[in-house]
Design an enzyme around this catalytic site. Structure first.
Site, PDB file in Angstrom:
ATOM      1  N   TYR A 112      28.577 -16.405 -11.750  1.00 33.47           N
ATOM      2  CA  TYR A 112      29.046 -15.976 -10.161  1.00 33.47           C
ATOM      3  C   TYR A 112      30.522 -15.457 -10.230  1.00 33.47           C
ATOM      4  O   TYR A 112      30.786 -14.493  -9.784  1.00 33.47           O
ATOM      5  CB  TYR A 112      28.879 -17.004  -9.294  1.00 33.47           C
ATOM      6  CG  TYR A 112      28.958 -16.419  -7.975  1.00 33.47           C
ATOM      7  CD1 TYR A 112      28.140 -15.592  -7.181  1.00 33.47           C
ATOM      8  CD2 TYR A 112      30.041 -16.666  -7.172  1.00 33.47           C
ATOM      9  CE1 TYR A 112      27.948 -15.468  -5.976  1.00 33.47           C
ATOM     10  CE2 TYR A 112      30.196 -16.226  -5.856  1.00 33.47           C
ATOM     11  CZ  TYR A 112      29.405 -15.718  -5.259  1.00 33.47           C
ATOM     12  OH  TYR A 112      29.624 -15.249  -3.757  1.00 33.47           O
ATOM     13  N   THR A 122      25.902 -19.588   5.541  1.00 35.98           N
ATOM     14  CA  THR A 122      24.945 -18.652   5.774  1.00 35.98           C
ATOM     15  C   THR A 122      23.760 -19.227   5.009  1.00 35.98           C
ATOM     16  O   THR A 122      23.880 -20.450   4.125  1.00 35.98           O
ATOM     17  CB  THR A 122      25.349 -17.385   4.687  1.00 35.98           C
ATOM     18  OG1 THR A 122      25.279 -17.707   3.324  1.00 35.98           O
ATOM     19  CG2 THR A 122      26.369 -16.835   5.216  1.00 35.98           C
TER      20      THR A 122
HETATM   21  P1  NAP Z   1      22.357 -14.923   1.737  1.00 30.93           P
HETATM   22  O1  NAP Z   1      22.650 -15.459   2.756  1.00 30.93           O
HETATM   23  O2  NAP Z   1      21.570 -15.428   0.449  1.00 30.93           O
HETATM   24  O3  NAP Z   1      21.859 -13.230   2.086  1.00 30.93           O
HETATM   25  C1  NAP Z   1      21.913 -12.347   1.095  1.00 30.93           C
HETATM   26  C2  NAP Z   1      20.852 -11.369   1.273  1.00 30.93           C
HETATM   27  O4  NAP Z   1      20.653 -10.472   0.116  1.00 30.93           O
HETATM   28  C3  NAP Z   1      19.293 -12.274   1.472  1.00 30.93           C
HETATM   29  O5  NAP Z   1      18.554 -11.565   2.138  1.00 30.93           O
HETATM   30  C4  NAP Z   1      18.944 -11.886  -0.295  1.00 30.93           C
HETATM   31  O6  NAP Z   1      17.394 -12.022  -0.344  1.00 30.93           O
HETATM   32  C5  NAP Z   1      19.346 -10.526  -0.341  1.00 30.93           C
HETATM   33  N1  NAP Z   1      19.511  -9.973  -1.820  1.00 30.93           N
HETATM   34  C6  NAP Z   1      19.351 -11.100  -3.075  1.00 30.93           C
HETATM   35  N2  NAP Z   1      18.963 -10.251  -4.028  1.00 30.93           N
HETATM   36  C7  NAP Z   1      19.018  -8.990  -3.673  1.00 30.93           C
HETATM   37  C8  NAP Z   1      18.818  -7.880  -4.295  1.00 30.93           C
HETATM   38  N3  NAP Z   1      18.567  -7.800  -5.701  1.00 30.93           N
HETATM   39  N4  NAP Z   1      18.524  -6.562  -3.485  1.00 30.93           N
HETATM   40  C9  NAP Z   1      18.924  -6.573  -2.393  1.00 30.93           C
HETATM   41  N5  NAP Z   1      19.032  -7.892  -1.626  1.00 30.93           N
HETATM   42  C10 NAP Z   1      18.977  -8.936  -2.266  1.00 30.93           C
HETATM   43  O7  NAP Z   1      23.898 -14.472   1.100  1.00 30.93           O
HETATM   44  P2  NAP Z   1      25.338 -14.459   1.952  1.00 30.93           P
HETATM   45  O8  NAP Z   1      25.849 -15.773   1.905  1.00 30.93           O
HETATM   46  O9  NAP Z   1      25.087 -13.785   3.322  1.00 30.93           O
HETATM   47  O10 NAP Z   1      26.097 -13.677   0.870  1.00 30.93           O
HETATM   48  C11 NAP Z   1      26.473 -12.284   1.163  1.00 30.93           C
HETATM   49  C12 NAP Z   1      27.684 -11.729   0.164  1.00 30.93           C
HETATM   50  O11 NAP Z   1      28.605 -12.341   0.238  1.00 30.93           O
HETATM   51  C13 NAP Z   1      26.971 -11.910  -1.291  1.00 30.93           C
HETATM   52  O12 NAP Z   1      27.410 -10.782  -2.105  1.00 30.93           O
HETATM   53  C14 NAP Z   1      27.782 -13.401  -1.634  1.00 30.93           C
HETATM   54  O13 NAP Z   1      28.057 -13.400  -3.072  1.00 30.93           O
HETATM   55  C15 NAP Z   1      29.085 -12.804  -0.925  1.00 30.93           C
HETATM   56  N6  NAP Z   1      29.797 -14.176  -0.462  1.00 30.93           N
HETATM   57  C16 NAP Z   1      29.331 -15.356   0.228  1.00 30.93           C
HETATM   58  C17 NAP Z   1      29.985 -16.306   0.443  1.00 30.93           C
HETATM   59  C18 NAP Z   1      29.333 -17.490   1.525  1.00 30.93           C
HETATM   60  O14 NAP Z   1      29.878 -18.467   1.448  1.00 30.93           O
HETATM   61  N7  NAP Z   1      28.237 -17.321   2.026  1.00 30.93           N
HETATM   62  C19 NAP Z   1      31.318 -16.472  -0.028  1.00 30.93           C
HETATM   63  C20 NAP Z   1      31.905 -15.428  -0.652  1.00 30.93           C
HETATM   64  C21 NAP Z   1      31.379 -14.395  -1.012  1.00 30.93           C
HETATM   65  P3  NAP Z   1      17.144 -13.593  -0.896  1.00 30.93           P
HETATM   66  O15 NAP Z   1      17.300 -14.617  -0.023  1.00 30.93           O
HETATM   67  O16 NAP Z   1      15.747 -13.354  -1.258  1.00 30.93           O
HETATM   68  O17 NAP Z   1      17.742 -13.872  -2.231  1.00 30.93           O
END
Ligand code: NAP
Length: 258
Positions: A159, A194
């Site tokens: 990651y 999230t």
């Molecule tokens: P999340 O709650 O898991 O939501 C992400 C969404 O993307 C989910 O619906 C997921 O589906 C979908 N997804 C997974 N693989 C995919 C693919 N191959 N193509 C299209 N969609 C796909 O994540 P989040 O926390 O909102 O994170 C969103 C972004 O912010 C990510 O890039 C993450 O790395 C970044 N980020 C998050 C945090 C944090 O603390 N939350 C911090 C820093 C950066 P599934 O549930 O089926 O996987």
């Protein structure tokens, strides 16, 4: 806050938009007047979000899109253009957290799976939206990196590598496409509450204790909300940021200020 049309008339594609940060971005950009392509692999949740946006008076359509599948990316970008016109905003948000093991235990398959979504997915979506933006001579691409793309921590090695890659892909594309009026910026969230983080904490045991412990790593004393990131996306998507490209917007409750 009442909306004031900060992205009125823009056409925005958001990947991984069914849940979490992507969902908050879709709701906020729709509320500010953009037409939203909600894309994800979670079809039921994506369709429900589109319904919610319509109920709030916004415009959105759901497309199934696995960002790691180039043929799907090509098709969806064309379909969005056919429905709404040229894409002017791309939020490369889809991402997975992947294997949380020390480097010497990570398998080649685990490494590839994560890179295919977090890095190749950003590459494919950017690649297939650029021709539309180059023709229009405008556009804003927002790449979701992380604090883990800026600093190390003793966990999740693939990651970290992926989010570091996204940080520099952003700067290179900012340089390559500035002359076309296309801006490319990255956002670096701290821990945001999230489903991704909730599932991670569930895998470790006590969710409430984990939430408190991780929150305490941020000088402000708690995790962020998806809207904290969506406000940054809205700024970078709108013309208010017209002189901003190749930059990294850190929204982390002070995590990296040390
Ligand atoms: P999340 O709650 O898991 O939501 C992400 C969404 O993307 C989910 O619906 C997921 O589906 C979908 N997804 C997974 N693989 C995919 C693919 N191959 N193509 C299209 N969609 C796909 O994540 P989040 O926390 O909102 O994170 C969103 C972004 O912010 C990510 O890039 C993450 O790395 C970044 N980020 C998050 C945090 C944090 O603390 N939350 C911090 C820093 C950066 P599934 O549930 O089926 O996987």
């Amino acid at each position: 806050m009442s909306p004031s049309g900060r992205v009125r008339g823009e056409v925005a594609v958001i990947t991984g938009a069914s849940l979490g940060i992507g969902r908050a971005c879709a709701l906020m950009l729709a509320n500010e007047g953009a037409m939203i392509a909600v894309t994800d692999v979670l079809d039921k949740e994506g369709a429900a979000l589109v319904k919610e946006i319509h109920q709030q008076g916004g415009e959105a359509t759901y497309w199934h899109l696995d960002v790691s599948d180039e043929a799907e990316v090509t098709a969806v970008m064309e379909q969005v253009k056919a429905k709404y016109g040229s894409i002017s905003i791309l939020v490369n948000n889809a991402g997975i957290s992947g294997a949380d093991k020390p480097t010497h235990e990570v398998t080649s398959e685990e490494w590839d799976r994560l890179m295919n979504v977090n890095v190749k997915g950003v590459f494919f979506c950017t690649k297939h939206v650029l021709p539309q933006m180059m023709k229009a001579k405008r556009g804003s691409i927002i790449n979701m990196s992380s604090i883990y793309g800026l600093i190390g921590a003793a966990d999740a090695p693939p990651y970290h590598a992926s989010k570091g890659a996204v940080r520099l892909m952003t700067k290179t594309d900012a340089m390559l496409y500035a002359s076309y009026g296309i801006r490319v910026n990255s956002i670096h969230p701290g821990f945001i509450w999230t489903p991704m983080v909730e599932n991670f904490l569930k895998s470790k045991g006590d969710v409430e204790a984990g939430k408190k412990a991780i929150g305490g790593l941020h000088p402000l004393g708690h995790m962020g909300d998806p809207d904290d990131i969506a406000y940054g996306v809205l700024y970078l998507a709108s013309s208010e940021s017209k002189f901003v490209t190749g930059s990294e917007l850190i929204i982390d409750g002070g995590y990296t200020a040390r």
